[in-house]
Write a protein that holds these residues in place. Sequence first.
Motif, PDB file in Angstrom:
ATOM      1  N   ASP A  99     -12.093  -3.004   2.799  1.00  0.00           N
ATOM      2  CA  ASP A  99     -11.869  -2.864   4.240  1.00  0.00           C
ATOM      3  C   ASP A  99     -10.399  -3.088   4.599  1.00  0.00           C
ATOM      4  O   ASP A  99      -9.846  -2.402   5.458  1.00  0.00           O
ATOM      5  N   SER A 100      -9.768  -4.043   3.915  1.00  0.00           N
ATOM      6  CA  SER A 100      -8.353  -4.321   4.178  1.00  0.00           C
ATOM      7  C   SER A 100      -7.480  -3.148   3.722  1.00  0.00           C
ATOM      8  O   SER A 100      -6.498  -2.787   4.385  1.00  0.00           O
ATOM      9  N   ALA A 101      -7.857  -2.519   2.586  1.00  0.00           N
ATOM     10  CA  ALA A 101      -7.111  -1.360   2.100  1.00  0.00           C
ATOM     11  C   ALA A 101      -7.256  -0.204   3.080  1.00  0.00           C
ATOM     12  O   ALA A 101      -6.281   0.505   3.383  1.00  0.00           O
ATOM     13  N   HIS A 102      -8.502   0.009   3.596  1.00  0.00           N
ATOM     14  CA  HIS A 102      -8.733   1.042   4.606  1.00  0.00           C
ATOM     15  C   HIS A 102      -7.868   0.783   5.841  1.00  0.00           C
ATOM     16  O   HIS A 102      -7.235   1.703   6.384  1.00  0.00           O
ATOM     17  N   ALA A 103      -7.813  -0.481   6.276  1.00  0.00           N
ATOM     18  CA  ALA A 103      -7.045  -0.832   7.477  1.00  0.00           C
ATOM     19  C   ALA A 103      -5.555  -0.572   7.256  1.00  0.00           C
ATOM     20  O   ALA A 103      -4.857  -0.074   8.153  1.00  0.00           O
ATOM     21  N   ALA A 104      -5.068  -0.900   6.062  1.00  0.00           N
ATOM     22  CA  ALA A 104      -3.654  -0.670   5.753  1.00  0.00           C
ATOM     23  C   ALA A 104      -3.325   0.816   5.766  1.00  0.00           C
ATOM     24  O   ALA A 104      -2.284   1.243   6.290  1.00  0.00           O
ATOM     25  N   ARG A 158      -4.964   3.203   7.411  1.00  0.00           N
ATOM     26  CA  ARG A 158      -5.017   3.699   8.790  1.00  0.00           C
ATOM     27  C   ARG A 158      -3.753   3.302   9.551  1.00  0.00           C
ATOM     28  O   ARG A 158      -3.223   4.082  10.351  1.00  0.00           O
ATOM     29  N   SER A 159      -3.264   2.104   9.286  1.00  0.00           N
ATOM     30  CA  SER A 159      -2.041   1.648   9.948  1.00  0.00           C
ATOM     31  C   SER A 159      -0.837   2.480   9.504  1.00  0.00           C
ATOM     32  O   SER A 159       0.004   2.854  10.328  1.00  0.00           O
ATOM     33  N   LEU A 160      -0.784   2.788   8.195  1.00  0.00           N
ATOM     34  CA  LEU A 160       0.310   3.627   7.689  1.00  0.00           C
ATOM     35  C   LEU A 160       0.251   5.010   8.333  1.00  0.00           C
ATOM     36  O   LEU A 160       1.288   5.595   8.671  1.00  0.00           O
ATOM     37  N   HIS A 161      -0.958   5.522   8.501  1.00  0.00           N
ATOM     38  CA  HIS A 161      -1.123   6.830   9.148  1.00  0.00           C
ATOM     39  C   HIS A 161      -0.642   6.765  10.596  1.00  0.00           C
ATOM     40  O   HIS A 161       0.082   7.657  11.076  1.00  0.00           O
ATOM     41  N   ALA A 185       0.835  -1.202   0.000  1.00  0.00           N
ATOM     42  CA  ALA A 185       0.000   0.000   0.000  1.00  0.00           C
ATOM     43  C   ALA A 185       0.871   1.254   0.000  1.00  0.00           C
ATOM     44  O   ALA A 185       0.585   2.222  -0.725  1.00  0.00           O
ATOM     45  N   TYR A 186       1.943   1.252   0.787  1.00  0.00           N
ATOM     46  CA  TYR A 186       2.821   2.416   0.844  1.00  0.00           C
ATOM     47  C   TYR A 186       3.511   2.642  -0.503  1.00  0.00           C
ATOM     48  O   TYR A 186       3.634   3.774  -0.973  1.00  0.00           O
ATOM     49  N   ALA A 220       1.904   7.900   6.308  1.00  0.00           N
ATOM     50  CA  ALA A 220       0.896   8.487   5.421  1.00  0.00           C
ATOM     51  C   ALA A 220       0.126   9.555   6.189  1.00  0.00           C
ATOM     52  O   ALA A 220       0.010   9.504   7.416  1.00  0.00           O
ATOM     53  N   ARG A 221      -0.403  10.541   5.437  1.00  0.00           N
ATOM     54  CA  ARG A 221      -1.215  11.591   6.050  1.00  0.00           C
ATOM     55  C   ARG A 221      -2.535  11.687   5.275  1.00  0.00           C
ATOM     56  O   ARG A 221      -2.556  11.551   4.045  1.00  0.00           O
ATOM     57  N   PRO A 222      -3.639  11.877   5.964  1.00  0.00           N
ATOM     58  CA  PRO A 222      -4.937  11.892   5.297  1.00  0.00           C
ATOM     59  C   PRO A 222      -5.168  13.175   4.513  1.00  0.00           C
ATOM     60  O   PRO A 222      -4.819  14.266   4.954  1.00  0.00           O
ATOM     61  N   LEU A 223      -5.744  13.016   3.331  1.00  0.00           N
ATOM     62  CA  LEU A 223      -6.170  14.165   2.533  1.00  0.00           C
ATOM     63  C   LEU A 223      -7.654  14.401   2.734  1.00  0.00           C
ATOM     64  O   LEU A 223      -8.120  15.541   2.751  1.00  0.00           O
TER      65      LEU A 223
END
Length: 324
Positions: free
Chosen positions: A38-43, A45-48, A14-15, A53-56
């Motif tokens: 859901d797994s992509a969302h979880a990944a 959130r974990s990166l954040h 994902a990163y 990662a930072r949310p846009l």
Amino acid sequence: MLKAAGLDVTEERAYRLLVRSPGAHAAELAAELSVPVDSAHAALRSLHAKGLARPLDEDRFAPVAPDIAIGPVLLREQEGLDQARQAVDQLTGEYLSHARRHDPGQVVEVLPSRSALRQQLRLLQDNARHEVVYFCRAGHVAMPSEENAEEPAALRRGVRYRVIYERALLEQPGMPASLAHGIGLGEQARAVPELPVRMAIADGELGVLPLVQHVNAGAEPTAALVRRGSLLDALTALFESQWERATPLAITESGEVATSGCPLDSDSLSLLSLLVAGVPDKSIATQLQVSHRTVQRRITQLMEQAGARTRTQLAWHAARENWL
């Protein structure tokens, strides 16, 4: 590849996708990764949470620069590994110190065959960091000199070799060419009429020597692997005593190996003659028109060339070898 930074396989993928496509939606990442949304969302959130990662907005994230996000983590990991290595080295020293008092096998290990001896000689040289010293007697028990490919490799990476040859060995077919090759690569070679044993010692920490010096045809040699301790200290002292008595070998212009009557150039001879005469270093520097530091450096080089630890030993060696 980024496991050391604390990422699992999905998070790393994902990163990497974020780096290539900043601001990608979770659904786009899920499609690229072939995982549920859901797994992509979880990944993401974990990166954040891990600072990668930072949310846009609610569904989109941008990557934090790898050197900022991952670099400090890896540095901390490296510092932790360094501390662990130091602890292991300390514990190993304590373990061997106690074990050797109760188990002689921790100091001396028996190598029961020619193949085991060959393998240990190769490992000894491959793992050497500073210096390998050798007693080379006529005939061979484990392998001929020309098959010792480990020595040239070690010399090229900066390991110092000091080798004492039995004179009968120098007369064997192919030996002069092999010796000339080694000297050309930087080996320091000397010769004596006869050596008491065969042996090799690396870094003053590990030695190998056959326990039976003359092996009958077809019989397997038995050798000892000697680790750091009083016995290895005694073997090292034996080598040094033989080294001081041995005659230096050099390569002639025709490529042949010969005893070097005097291996020094005229500048070195001038310096040595003044030194032996008792002239102070500063006066030597003035007479030779070089700096005081240069005189000290060249004296150190002369001592290394003579195998001397003190200036008195250097003068004694120069007199014995007729350098002056």
